[in-house]
Write an enzyme that holds these catalytic residues in place. Sequence first.
Site, PDB file in Angstrom:
ATOM      1  N   GLU A 345      24.868  73.382  22.325  1.00 15.81           N
ATOM      2  CA  GLU A 345      25.429  74.503  21.358  1.00 15.81           C
ATOM      3  C   GLU A 345      26.292  74.272  20.805  1.00 15.81           C
ATOM      4  OE1 GLU A 345      22.505  77.184  23.782  1.00 15.81           O
ATOM      5  OE2 GLU A 345      24.233  77.117  25.020  1.00 15.81           O
TER       6      GLU A 345
HETATM    7  C1  TNX Z   1      20.873  77.368  27.322  1.00 16.39           C
HETATM    8  S1  TNX Z   1      21.385  75.036  28.464  1.00 16.39           S
HETATM    9  C2  TNX Z   1      22.016  76.927  27.360  1.00 16.39           C
HETATM   10  C3  TNX Z   1      23.154  77.474  28.566  1.00 16.39           C
HETATM   11  C4  TNX Z   1      22.888  79.167  28.721  1.00 16.39           C
HETATM   12  C5  TNX Z   1      21.721  78.478  28.786  1.00 16.39           C
HETATM   13  C6  TNX Z   1      20.207  80.166  29.569  1.00 16.39           C
HETATM   14  C7  TNX Z   1      22.255  75.273  27.993  1.00 16.39           C
HETATM   15  C8  TNX Z   1      22.463  73.221  27.584  1.00 16.39           C
HETATM   16  N1  TNX Z   1      22.679  75.576  26.986  1.00 16.39           N
HETATM   17  O1  TNX Z   1      24.212  77.285  28.108  1.00 16.39           O
HETATM   18  O2  TNX Z   1      22.820  79.328  29.954  1.00 16.39           O
HETATM   19  O3  TNX Z   1      20.593  78.455  28.082  1.00 16.39           O
HETATM   20  O4  TNX Z   1      19.274  79.830  29.621  1.00 16.39           O
END
Ligand code: TNX
Length: 541
Positions: A345
């Site tokens: 992200e």
């Molecule tokens: C996605 S999985 C994220 C996390 C969040 C999560 C909540 C990922 C690589 N990043 O930052 O906490 O979803 O479900």
Amino acid sequence: MKSGLRFSGLIAAATLAATVITGADAPGALADVAGTQASPLDEVVPLPAVVEPDADVTFRLTPATAIFARFGSDETVRAATLLAEDLRPATGFPLPVVRVPDLGTPPGISLRLVPDDGRIGQEGYRLDVTRTAVTIAAASAAGLTNGVHTLRQLLPPEIESETRRDGPWLLPGGRIIDHPRYAYRGAMLDLARYYFPPDVVKRHIDKVSMYKINYLHLHLTDDQGWRVEIDSWPRLATYGGSTQTGGGPGGYYTKDEYRDIVSYAQRRNVTIVPEIDVPGHTNAALASYAELNCDGIAPPLYTGWDVGFSSLCLGRPVTEQFVDDVIREVAAMTPGEYLHIGGDEATAGTPEADYVAFMDMAAGIVAKYGKKVIGWHESLKGTPPSTSVGQYWYPWPDDETAAGAAARGARLIMSPANRAYLDMKYTPTVPEFGQVWAGFVEAENAYAWDPDTTVNGVAPASVLGVEATMFTQIAPDEKSVDFMVFPRLPEIAEVAWTPREALNWESIRARLPEQGQRWDLWGINYYRSPQIPWAAQLPVG
Ligand code: TNX
């Protein structure tokens, strides 16, 4: 009738008779060939590869039982000591660990290192239970520890009691020959969104290791907090770690506390995989050091829920120095081979070329300090495919980055969010606090999937293993974490361990109630899914 128990007995029957028996004939065939009822020898989670019950035999643990390990073999003494410590509270027996020059088969419990006979591999074990002797044989300390976990589950659930119980402490006779399906059987705990004290982390290690999880990935840094002490950048922990989701004091692990967690895990055959999430998910670091921000201004600490808004300033020498210092210090505290650098992200206006260059630089630093790199699967855009491991987290099966990198030699850990994200709600109403973005994950959903076919275009040979993740912004304490982890983590541990042909929802559904009785005695707050026929709770105390 527990069809899965029959199934596992069927493997045993097939082995004994050197005949392959399949399909609807299975139950009858078992009765004919092995001449026995399903035995508690196959109540274990994860289900062992081969179980050969001997219904006529039981071994009884008594106040005189000793645990034998070969003199001079540190690995066997370590596993034997772990076993003794596990069994002493409930039995009240002394269970001395006796070092002997040569084992033979003394009456009692013996642990021995043996060469791999081709059936147990590096992490497997053989467990034999006769009237007078129990033997765990394995090719490594890891294998012995896996055998110890199985032995404990073969004793009645009351063995989990912290206080002395009456017994009798009987082990079912027969033989188990066992080995894992995947080399990487992981669990992740997010310590960044909430800080949990070291004893909570250690209890978590106890809980997951029971299910033969061999990697615990610790998500140590994120927007809401930086949880590990770094000498060269001290404000990361002292300031960046000073809060958490929803506000509150937060906290961090000193280097001594962190090393202590790592060695506690190591003793239980759990390798810690530290994650330093970069370049996104870094508000705690950005708040601690203004120079990591492109505008040179440190933002305030963050206690909310958003993701995808923060980024280190890419392409600057100071950022590279920061990454080098942090990875050097974390690698020095990491006996395991992997270091996780996040990479998920990174959407705070970061151009893709800059992201790729940054991840490539970070992966090079990980290699420089002697570790292998893991990243969330997006990072495979920027880390060298032949040496990198990507952690697949999307809840859908098509992804060009993952499939393309696998084709060029990358390996993948499967954590599809619609199966393996333990922060998802079980149902629309349970629990009130769960996430929903990847759907609801009831007990059966967490179990009925195949890591080898999770991502289209990723061949089974590219699948290193499986990891169940627990992101905690919805779970502020041990009680709420446990509710999300149980029963789904033991189910996913079975997906990671047990041969694919033996995975069967009806089978594990019938084996989980006995695990639930163990969890009751551990004081675990678990989800009593209506999909599972839970047994009566055993009295605690
Ligand atoms: C996605 S999985 C994220 C996390 C969040 C999560 C909540 C990922 C690589 N990043 O930052 O906490 O979803 O479900």
